[in-house]
Design a protein around this motif. Structure first.
Motif, PDB file in Angstrom:
ATOM      1  N   THR A 225      26.063  -0.603  25.886  1.00  0.00           N
ATOM      2  CA  THR A 225      25.643   0.530  24.944  1.00  0.00           C
ATOM      3  C   THR A 225      24.566  -0.096  24.033  1.00  0.00           C
ATOM      4  O   THR A 225      24.686  -1.172  23.359  1.00  0.00           O
ATOM      5  N   LEU A 226      23.467   0.581  24.128  1.00  0.00           N
ATOM      6  CA  LEU A 226      22.269   0.141  22.985  1.00  0.00           C
ATOM      7  C   LEU A 226      22.702   1.372  21.898  1.00  0.00           C
ATOM      8  O   LEU A 226      22.465   2.456  22.129  1.00  0.00           O
ATOM      9  N   THR A 227      22.731   0.456  20.644  1.00  0.00           N
ATOM     10  CA  THR A 227      22.798   1.500  19.642  1.00  0.00           C
ATOM     11  C   THR A 227      21.480   1.329  18.618  1.00  0.00           C
ATOM     12  O   THR A 227      21.161   0.093  18.305  1.00  0.00           O
ATOM     13  N   LEU A 228      20.838   2.329  17.942  1.00  0.00           N
ATOM     14  CA  LEU A 228      19.568   2.345  17.131  1.00  0.00           C
ATOM     15  C   LEU A 228      20.459   3.036  15.600  1.00  0.00           C
ATOM     16  O   LEU A 228      20.902   4.031  15.917  1.00  0.00           O
TER      17      LEU A 228
ATOM     18  N   LEU B 221      16.319   9.434  17.495  1.00  0.00           N
ATOM     19  CA  LEU B 221      16.606   8.900  16.071  1.00  0.00           C
ATOM     20  C   LEU B 221      15.303   9.438  15.194  1.00  0.00           C
ATOM     21  O   LEU B 221      15.903   9.453  13.957  1.00  0.00           O
ATOM     22  N   ALA B 222      14.363   9.352  15.749  1.00  0.00           N
ATOM     23  CA  ALA B 222      13.247  10.084  14.909  1.00  0.00           C
ATOM     24  C   ALA B 222      13.490  11.290  14.496  1.00  0.00           C
ATOM     25  O   ALA B 222      13.083  11.678  13.425  1.00  0.00           O
ATOM     26  N   GLU B 223      13.821  12.203  15.286  1.00  0.00           N
ATOM     27  CA  GLU B 223      14.103  13.339  14.846  1.00  0.00           C
ATOM     28  C   GLU B 223      15.307  13.649  13.872  1.00  0.00           C
ATOM     29  O   GLU B 223      15.285  14.518  13.018  1.00  0.00           O
TER      30      GLU B 223
ATOM     31  N   ILE C  77      18.308  -1.260  13.008  1.00  0.00           N
ATOM     32  CA  ILE C  77      18.990  -2.253  13.557  1.00  0.00           C
ATOM     33  C   ILE C  77      19.442  -1.777  14.942  1.00  0.00           C
ATOM     34  O   ILE C  77      19.768  -0.881  15.044  1.00  0.00           O
ATOM     35  N   ALA C  78      18.880  -2.807  16.016  1.00  0.00           N
ATOM     36  CA  ALA C  78      19.246  -2.253  17.421  1.00  0.00           C
ATOM     37  C   ALA C  78      20.364  -3.457  17.803  1.00  0.00           C
ATOM     38  O   ALA C  78      20.210  -4.585  17.314  1.00  0.00           O
ATOM     39  N   THR C  79      21.206  -2.921  18.329  1.00  0.00           N
ATOM     40  CA  THR C  79      22.589  -3.657  18.903  1.00  0.00           C
ATOM     41  C   THR C  79      22.508  -3.304  20.357  1.00  0.00           C
ATOM     42  O   THR C  79      22.771  -2.160  20.801  1.00  0.00           O
TER      43      THR C  79
ATOM     44  N   LYS D 253      22.099   7.611  13.606  1.00  0.00           N
ATOM     45  CA  LYS D 253      22.105   6.741  14.900  1.00  0.00           C
ATOM     46  C   LYS D 253      21.829   7.476  16.126  1.00  0.00           C
ATOM     47  O   LYS D 253      21.723   8.523  16.203  1.00  0.00           O
ATOM     48  N   SER D 254      21.405   6.741  16.910  1.00  0.00           N
ATOM     49  CA  SER D 254      21.058   7.040  18.283  1.00  0.00           C
ATOM     50  C   SER D 254      21.646   6.079  19.455  1.00  0.00           C
ATOM     51  O   SER D 254      21.411   4.795  19.181  1.00  0.00           O
TER      52      SER D 254
END
Length: 778
Positions: free
Chosen positions: A15-18, A222-224, A32-34, A6-7
């Protein structure tokens, strides 16, 4: 089971959550983006090999809104999501446009990007969330995507920019702007504005870019944690020798072709040069098809070099103009005799026939989406037939490009429309492109504005639009106004600006390189302002202001309001009354829950009849006022007259004429038109009318010549007074005399009452006096 990564970050106070690793694990990349309670899943899959003979990049983006996301069941017969809606098509384009330029040249593997809305909270629009999810999924998938990009929506209200505004804030504010950008530069802009200045618009883009940078950092985080190994790309073949050979072979031909100002002549010369190149490399077609296709693509690069160098070094464009000159314009209104409004707008070799049709509320477009059913009163449809570019091709339902161009023109014109209260019509603008050589969407804006003015739609101000281009080589660049089709294809930017003399109403930008700077955007906006002002001047030569009269073929609408308590009287039981009004008068009648009534027809007489009927139903009778009426029923004591639509009153036989009327039927007949004056309305609503005090020919009030009734002697009757014979009844005393009979005879004494109790006594025994003993005895 799940390896979840998650990020998170703050986006406009939410709050944006990936998240990745839980859902769709077989896709190359899934995120999933929230944001709030809006949730979007985006999955990316890519083909590992290129189809034989393919020479383009097959990127496909699908955006889908699940009705279950908002707790709704789809309408219609099938009760499931089917073909893409207009919004889904537009959001798919919104995702596609900024990511497409970020794949390397020569990468032809097929890629699918599928974004699905799984939850929607009614506040946070899922389009931005889907763009972010798509960028994150591509970034972690391992495909050669030179991103990531961030995306942000910006509103503007009370002089302040709002990041991630709610739907209500967008509606109440002056701006709805969406930006997609990398960490270094802006890639795409899409917006609708209420006549804002260039400075405010540029500030909004910069504000959105700053927010996008933070989203880019969140995606990188997130990619890292979860990115797959990047794909290994085949080394790019050295094609310098083939390019040199092509330049020697057709370089002069292409240079000469791009000096021809006529589009068809230029296109024919370019096609001849391309044919010459194909013939020269025909031996590769069988021996090495891939190299053959690659060599032919070099022809396009050679064309781009010739056009771009001429603009940057010489300031000379394909058709001989400088960078700021707009092509010759000719505008014409009332082009079609039966259309409610029409315009033919021609700019160079780009031409649009625009028509405006006015309708009633019934013609509004019903749109079913995540927010439920709503109705749209303004529609703009754009058509691009193949003959407009002299080609043979598909003709039929609009494609994604046509939907997108139509929506751009819609955004440009929507801010200047009158309110529903000012102009209660449904409006449809239809744009048919009959010639195209660049910027047909902006021709639609200009033609659509003129056609609405021709139809009598009271726009705040006329709207014009212009398409700008960019040629960028290193630090050298040139912004060009009113671009041609070839300048669009061979350039680095398509920048469209529409607006009025007071400000910008829409701005759209698509970049084909890795973004542009704030400085370039500032120059482009200033140059576009000059071009828009010139185009507005040319449009004013055809029609300077909105017509004050609607077309004779357009429906007229009269609007008025009644008390909400009277709505039932207008509608009637099961709609009986309103159906009768429509059937009898021929006018169309709409009524809402607030009592606002709209009566429409192309015939003013029908409108007048329906309005009078409705007002008669709801109007209260006014004492002393004279009305036209119709006899509806005859009775012995008078006649009932309908005088206010649904109201009847009684004309008593004594109020028909001054002289005595023996029989009502001798004077009146059912259906007879009469004129009556209201004499009285009693507390129960019953109305007393008079004909005798009204001139039945002219309707003028007459003097009442009938003498008033003489009052009774002594005034009011008062108490009854003494008996007729002047005597008193006297007391009934026990056994006393009852007095003489009326005929003068003697009644004699009363009979003996015996032991029978008096009435007063009977009250004391429970009311049993006089009852039989078998009832009273216990």
């Amino acid at each position: 089971m799940f390896d979840i990564k998650k990020s998170t970050m703050d986006l406009g106070g939410k709050t944006l959550t990936l998240e990745t690793g839980r859902v769709a694990r077989q896709a190359d990349g899934a995120v999933i983006a929230t944001l709030g309670e809006t949730v979007v899943l985006c999955a990316v899959t890519a083909a590992r090999s290129v189809k034989e003979g393919q020479d383009f990049f097959p990127l496909t983006v699908h955006y889908q809104e699940k009705y279950s996301a908002a707790g709704r069941i789809p309408g219609g017969f099938f009760k499931r999501e089917r073909g893409a809606t207009e919004k889904e098509t537009l959001v798919s384009r919104l995702i596609d446009r900024p990511i497409r330029p970020l794949f390397p040249e020569g990468f032809y593997n097929e890629i699918n990007v599928i974004a699905q809305v799984l939850s929607y909270d009614g506040e946070n629009e899922p389009d931005i969330v889907a763009m972010i999810a798509a960028s994150a999924a591509l970034t972690i998938s391992g495909v050669p995507f030179m991103g990531p990009i961030g995306a942000a929506r910006v509103g503007y209200q009370n002089g302040e920019y709002i990041l991630n505004p709610t739907l209500d804030q967008v509606k109440e504010g002056d701006l709805d702007l969406v930006v997609a950008a990398t960490g270094d530069a802006v890639m795409m802009v899409e917006s609708e504005a209420k006549e804002l200045s260039e400075e405010v618009m540029l500030g909004a883009v910069v504000f959105a870019h700053d927010a996008s940078k933070k989203i880019v950092d969140c995606i990188i985080d997130l990619a890292e944690q979860a990115a797959k190994d990047p794909w290994e790309l085949a080394p790019v073949a050295d094609q310098s020798a083939a390019k040199k050979k092509l330049k020697t072979l057709i370089g002069k031909d292409l240079t000469a072709a791009y000096k021809l100002t006529d589009k068809q002549a230029r296109q024919n010369a370019i096609n001849d040069a391309r044919t010459k190149a194909r013939d020269a490399f025909a031996d590769l077609k069988e021996s090495d098809p891939a190299q053959y296709l690659g060599t032919l693509k070099l022809v396009k690069k050679l064309e781009a070099e010739i056009v771009r160098t001429a603009i940057l070094k010489e300031g000379r464009r394909i058709d001989g103009r400088d960078t700021k000159t707009v092509r010759p314009i000719e505008a014409m209104v009332h082009f079609l005799p039966r259309a409610h409004g029409s315009a033919l707008f021609t700019r160079g070799e780009t031409q649009a026939i625009c028509t405006t049709t006015l309708g009633t509320k019934d013609a509004e477009q019903m749109i079913d989406g995540l927010n439920g059913l709503h109705y749209e009163r303004f529609m703009l449809h754009y058509n691009f037939p193949p003959y407009s570019v002299g080609e043979v091709g598909r003709f039929g339902a609009p494609g994604r490009r046509e939907v997108g161009h139509g929506k751009l023109a819609w955004r440009a014109l929507n801010p200047v429309l009158p309110s529903k209260e000012e102009f209660p019509y449904t409006i449809r603008v239809l744009s048919d492109i009959t010639e195209s050589n660049g910027s047909s969407s902006m021709a639609t804006v200009c033609g659509g504005s003129l056609s609405m003015m021709d139809a009598g739609v009271p726009l705040k101000r006329p709207v014009s639009g212009i398409a700008m281009g960019l040629i960028l080589e290193g630090k050298d660049y040139a912004v060009i106004s009113d671009i041609l089709g070839d300048e669009d294809h061979l350039g680095d930017m398509d920048f469209k600006v529409a607006g009025t003399s007071a400000g910008i109403t829409s701005l759209q930008m698509d970049i084909k390189i890795a973004g542009i700077t704030e400085e370039i955007m500032k120059v482009a906006l200033a140059q576009a302002n000059e071009g828009r002002a010139h185009i507005l001047g040319e449009m004013a030569k055809a029609l300077g202001e909105t017509r004050t009269e609607l077309s004779a073929h357009a429906p007229r609408i009269e609007t008025f309001t009644i008390d909400k308590s009277k709505i039932r009287e207008v509608i009637g039981t099961g709609g009986k009354v309103i159906r009768e009004i429509v059937a009898t008068t021929g006018a169309k009648v709409d009524i809402d829950d607030e009592g606002v009534i709209k009566v429409s027809s192309s015939d003013p007489a029908q409108i007048e009849a329906a309005v009078n009927w409705i007002k008669g139903l709801v109007e209260e009778a006014e004492v002393g006022k004279i009305y036209n009426g119709k006899v509806v029923n005859l009775v012995d004591f008078g006649a009932f007259v309908n005088f206010m639509g649904g109201k009847d009153g009684l004309v008593h036989v004594s109020e028909i004429r001054n002289e005595r009327v023996e029989k009502v039927a001798d004077v009146l007949s059912e259906g007879q038109e009469v004129k009556v004056k209201v004499l009285e309305v009693d507390p129960r609503g019953k109305v007393r009318l008079s004909m005798r005090v009204v001139d039945q020919e002219t309707g003028a009030e007459l003097e009442d010549t009938r003498p008033a009734r003489e009052p009774r002697e002594g005034g009011d009757r008062g108490p009854r007074g003494p008996r007729r014979d002047g005597g008193d009844r006297g007391p009934r005393g026990e056994g006393g005399d009852r007095g003489p009979r009326r005929d003068g005879g003697d009644r004699g004494p009363r009979r003996d009452r015996g032991d029978r109790p008096r009435r007063e006594e009977s009250k004391d025994d429970g009311g049993n006096a006089g009852l039989p003993s078998f009832i009273t005895d216990n």
